[in-house]
Design a protein around this motif. Structure first.
Motif, PDB file in Angstrom:
ATOM      1  N   ASP A   9       0.823  -1.205   0.000  1.00  0.00           N
ATOM      2  CA  ASP A   9       0.000   0.000   0.000  1.00  0.00           C
ATOM      3  C   ASP A   9       0.850   1.244   0.000  1.00  0.00           C
ATOM      4  O   ASP A   9       0.569   2.217  -0.665  1.00  0.00           O
ATOM      5  CB  ASP A   9      -0.890  -0.012   1.244  1.00  0.00           C
ATOM      6  CG  ASP A   9      -2.298   0.297   0.866  1.00  0.00           C
ATOM      7  OD1 ASP A   9      -2.629   0.134  -0.326  1.00  0.00           O
ATOM      8  OD2 ASP A   9      -3.075   0.693   1.729  1.00  0.00           O
ATOM      9  N   GLU A  13       0.830   4.076  -2.575  1.00  0.00           N
ATOM     10  CA  GLU A  13       0.496   5.399  -2.049  1.00  0.00           C
ATOM     11  C   GLU A  13       1.224   6.447  -2.829  1.00  0.00           C
ATOM     12  O   GLU A  13       0.681   7.406  -3.302  1.00  0.00           O
ATOM     13  CB  GLU A  13       0.945   5.515  -0.593  1.00  0.00           C
ATOM     14  CG  GLU A  13       0.013   4.894   0.395  1.00  0.00           C
ATOM     15  CD  GLU A  13      -1.405   5.107  -0.008  1.00  0.00           C
ATOM     16  OE1 GLU A  13      -2.120   4.128  -0.132  1.00  0.00           O
ATOM     17  OE2 GLU A  13      -1.789   6.273  -0.253  1.00  0.00           O
ATOM     18  N   ARG A 129      -9.781   3.068  -4.968  1.00  0.00           N
ATOM     19  CA  ARG A 129      -9.456   4.207  -4.117  1.00  0.00           C
ATOM     20  C   ARG A 129      -9.925   5.498  -4.759  1.00  0.00           C
ATOM     21  O   ARG A 129     -10.484   6.380  -4.102  1.00  0.00           O
ATOM     22  CB  ARG A 129      -7.954   4.270  -3.868  1.00  0.00           C
ATOM     23  CG  ARG A 129      -7.566   5.175  -2.732  1.00  0.00           C
ATOM     24  CD  ARG A 129      -6.073   5.236  -2.618  1.00  0.00           C
ATOM     25  NE  ARG A 129      -5.508   4.009  -2.083  1.00  0.00           N
ATOM     26  CZ  ARG A 129      -5.331   3.793  -0.789  1.00  0.00           C
ATOM     27  NH1 ARG A 129      -5.685   4.702   0.072  1.00  0.00           N
ATOM     28  NH2 ARG A 129      -4.818   2.664  -0.377  1.00  0.00           N
ATOM     29  N   VAL A 175      -5.049  14.014   5.611  1.00  0.00           N
ATOM     30  CA  VAL A 175      -4.609  12.656   5.303  1.00  0.00           C
ATOM     31  C   VAL A 175      -3.320  12.695   4.487  1.00  0.00           C
ATOM     32  O   VAL A 175      -2.393  11.919   4.733  1.00  0.00           O
ATOM     33  CB  VAL A 175      -5.705  11.886   4.559  1.00  0.00           C
ATOM     34  CG1 VAL A 175      -5.187  10.577   4.032  1.00  0.00           C
ATOM     35  CG2 VAL A 175      -6.873  11.631   5.484  1.00  0.00           C
ATOM     36  N   ARG A 179       0.289  11.206   5.571  1.00  0.00           N
ATOM     37  CA  ARG A 179       1.099  10.258   4.814  1.00  0.00           C
ATOM     38  C   ARG A 179       2.526  10.757   4.660  1.00  0.00           C
ATOM     39  O   ARG A 179       3.487   9.988   4.730  1.00  0.00           O
ATOM     40  CB  ARG A 179       0.489  10.018   3.431  1.00  0.00           C
ATOM     41  CG  ARG A 179      -0.577   8.974   3.414  1.00  0.00           C
ATOM     42  CD  ARG A 179      -0.050   7.631   3.772  1.00  0.00           C
ATOM     43  NE  ARG A 179      -1.076   6.602   3.761  1.00  0.00           N
ATOM     44  CZ  ARG A 179      -0.931   5.399   4.285  1.00  0.00           C
ATOM     45  NH1 ARG A 179       0.195   5.083   4.878  1.00  0.00           N
ATOM     46  NH2 ARG A 179      -1.903   4.518   4.223  1.00  0.00           N
TER      47      ARG A 179
ATOM     48  N   MET B  50     -11.199   8.862   4.031  1.00  0.00           N
ATOM     49  CA  MET B  50      -9.787   8.735   4.330  1.00  0.00           C
ATOM     50  C   MET B  50      -9.147   7.698   3.424  1.00  0.00           C
ATOM     51  O   MET B  50      -8.012   7.867   2.980  1.00  0.00           O
ATOM     52  CB  MET B  50      -9.604   8.359   5.809  1.00  0.00           C
ATOM     53  CG  MET B  50      -9.901   9.513   6.742  1.00  0.00           C
ATOM     54  SD  MET B  50      -9.982   9.055   8.456  1.00  0.00           S
ATOM     55  CE  MET B  50      -8.271   8.762   8.794  1.00  0.00           C
ATOM     56  N   TYR B  51      -9.881   6.635   3.141  1.00  0.00           N
ATOM     57  CA  TYR B  51      -9.343   5.667   2.198  1.00  0.00           C
ATOM     58  C   TYR B  51      -9.138   6.315   0.846  1.00  0.00           C
ATOM     59  O   TYR B  51      -8.110   6.121   0.190  1.00  0.00           O
ATOM     60  CB  TYR B  51     -10.285   4.470   2.083  1.00  0.00           C
ATOM     61  CG  TYR B  51      -9.935   3.515   0.968  1.00  0.00           C
ATOM     62  CD1 TYR B  51     -10.839   3.255  -0.042  1.00  0.00           C
ATOM     63  CD2 TYR B  51      -8.696   2.887   0.930  1.00  0.00           C
ATOM     64  CE1 TYR B  51     -10.533   2.389  -1.059  1.00  0.00           C
ATOM     65  CE2 TYR B  51      -8.382   2.022  -0.088  1.00  0.00           C
ATOM     66  CZ  TYR B  51      -9.296   1.764  -1.087  1.00  0.00           C
ATOM     67  OH  TYR B  51      -8.987   0.910  -2.108  1.00  0.00           O
ATOM     68  N   GLY B  54      -5.960   8.341   0.703  1.00  0.00           N
ATOM     69  CA  GLY B  54      -4.655   7.712   0.801  1.00  0.00           C
ATOM     70  C   GLY B  54      -4.422   6.911   2.061  1.00  0.00           C
ATOM     71  O   GLY B  54      -3.332   6.399   2.252  1.00  0.00           O
ATOM     72  N   ASP B  55      -5.418   6.801   2.894  1.00  0.00           N
ATOM     73  CA  ASP B  55      -5.188   5.987   4.091  1.00  0.00           C
ATOM     74  C   ASP B  55      -5.404   4.524   3.736  1.00  0.00           C
ATOM     75  O   ASP B  55      -5.712   4.169   2.615  1.00  0.00           O
ATOM     76  CB  ASP B  55      -6.158   6.444   5.192  1.00  0.00           C
ATOM     77  CG  ASP B  55      -5.728   5.966   6.554  1.00  0.00           C
ATOM     78  OD1 ASP B  55      -4.692   5.266   6.650  1.00  0.00           O
ATOM     79  OD2 ASP B  55      -6.418   6.288   7.528  1.00  0.00           O
ATOM     80  N   ASP B  56      -5.271   3.684   4.751  1.00  0.00           N
ATOM     81  CA  ASP B  56      -5.523   2.273   4.589  1.00  0.00           C
ATOM     82  C   ASP B  56      -6.987   2.037   4.209  1.00  0.00           C
ATOM     83  O   ASP B  56      -7.845   2.842   4.560  1.00  0.00           O
ATOM     84  CB  ASP B  56      -5.271   1.591   5.936  1.00  0.00           C
ATOM     85  CG  ASP B  56      -4.363   0.403   5.774  1.00  0.00           C
ATOM     86  OD1 ASP B  56      -4.605  -0.606   6.421  1.00  0.00           O
ATOM     87  OD2 ASP B  56      -3.410   0.524   4.985  1.00  0.00           O
TER      88      ASP B  56
END
Lengths: 219, 139
Positions: A9, A13, A129, A175, A179, B50-51, B54-56
């Protein structure tokens, strides 16, 4: 829930964040919910003129379905992607594009062909996503309740739309900054509260967070 | 007072889980008129969001809860600040929020885009309804 690529991931990312930067996207779902972090106003898709004037029941229904189906997305980010994945990525793309075609006739700061080309190169994980990023939004009822309790008076519908949009962008900034903090600390996995707090602190320094009191310089 | 309402019990309940009881209790709270901060007001939406950013795929519950706290603070501060610069007494307009966001070009552009799109959708829906009426009268 979700993808099988949890370990990779963090790698995706990086890739995904970059893709995000290079492909500005803005169209929300028909319900007008705010979406999209950094993108310049507008829309994505083609030069096909908006068919708003003609009654197009199929398009409208499709739009309403997608707008109302947002609740279904709560079943898990991959749920909807899986359901659509069987139909193929192209169908999903087109459905999204149709949705945007009818709303974003004028707002075109992105070349729709480039957008489509980039979307075609997405892996399924990236696609899910991206779909979550486009479709997610705050419940209008909850937001209205919150706004009314804060402001102490009735709140108009455009107000909830605007605040939801701004709030979503703020979540995005947090977020993304989280990251960045994570990669600096060489952490992997889900974002932890410590990263979020550091991200919040940095955003405060940048001035993106409204401060309540005037800065007390010398106590 | 806090212990009275069923909504408050959810706060005393299993912590750390962030269970989405918000919605069911929200219906009860609607009649109450006041908002006691229940956990998980935006839980479902926030997790997806949030996903997407870019989050889990499965964000940590503590992170989601913290994010919600930060978000509610952000919204509260924004609304209070825009009330300070409000042009019409007692009524918040979108122009006030736009004035606040003017420094942040991304948000500003986004706000303008959302409002314009809202207008377009309203026009489209009106046109759609008019056309439907026309079709109905023709038959």
């Amino acid at each position: 829930m979700g993808s099988d690529a949890d370990l990779t991931d963090s790698e995706s990312e990086g890739g995904f964040v970059q893709a995000e930067v290079s492909t500005p996207v803005a169209g929300p779902s028909p319900s007008g919910k705010g979406k999209g972090p950094a993108k310049p106003a507008g829309g994505n898709k083609s030069s096909r003129k908006v068919i708003l004037r003609e009654p197009s029941p199929t398009n409208d229904e499709e739009g309403d379905d997608e707008g109302d189906a947002k609740e279904n997305d709560g079943h898990g980010p991959s749920g909807r992607a899986v359901a659509k994945g069987s139909a193929g990525k192209d169908d999903e793309e087109e459905e999204e594009e149709n949705m945007d075609h009818e709303e974003l006739g004028k707002y075109q700061t992105v070349d729709p062909d480039k957008m489509r080309a980039v979307l075609a190169t997405f892996t399924p994980e990236q696609m899910s996503r991206y779909e979550c990023y486009r479709r997610s939004g705050f419940q209008r009822a909850n937001m209205r309740r919150l706004l009314q309790s804060v402001s102490g008076g009735p709140v108009s519908v455009p107000m909830t739309i605007v605040i939801s949009g701004i709030a979503k962008m703020f979540v995005g900034e947090l977020v993304e900054m989280g990251r960045i903090v994570m990669t600096e600390r060489n952490d992997t996995g889900p974002i932890r509260p410590t990263h979020l707090r550091e991200a919040y602190r940095r955003l405060k320094l940048e001035g993106k967070v409204p401060q309540r009191n005037r800065p007390r310089l010398f106590r | 007072m806090v212990g009275m309402t069923p909504a408050a019990n959810s706060e005393g309940g299993p912590g750390g889980g962030g269970a989405g009881k918000g919605k069911a209790n929200a219906a009860q709270q609607a009649t109450d008129g006041s908002l006691k901060r229940k956990r998980g007001l935006f839980n479902k939406d926030l997790r997806l969001m949030m996903y997407g950013f870019g989050d889990d795929p499965d964000p940590m519950p503590e992170t989601v809860h913290l994010m919600e706290d930060i978000l509610i603070d952000y919204i509260t501060d924004t609304v209070h600040k825009s009330q300070n610069v409000a042009s019409r007494r007692g009524k918040l307009t979108t122009e006030d929020v736009m004035f606040l966001v003017r420094k942040d070009s991304r948000k500003f552009a986004r706000v303008k885009e959302l409002l314009a799109m809202n207008e377009e959708l309203k026009r489209a829906r009106k046109a759609f309804d008019l056309d439907e009426e026309k079709l109905a009268t023709e038959f």
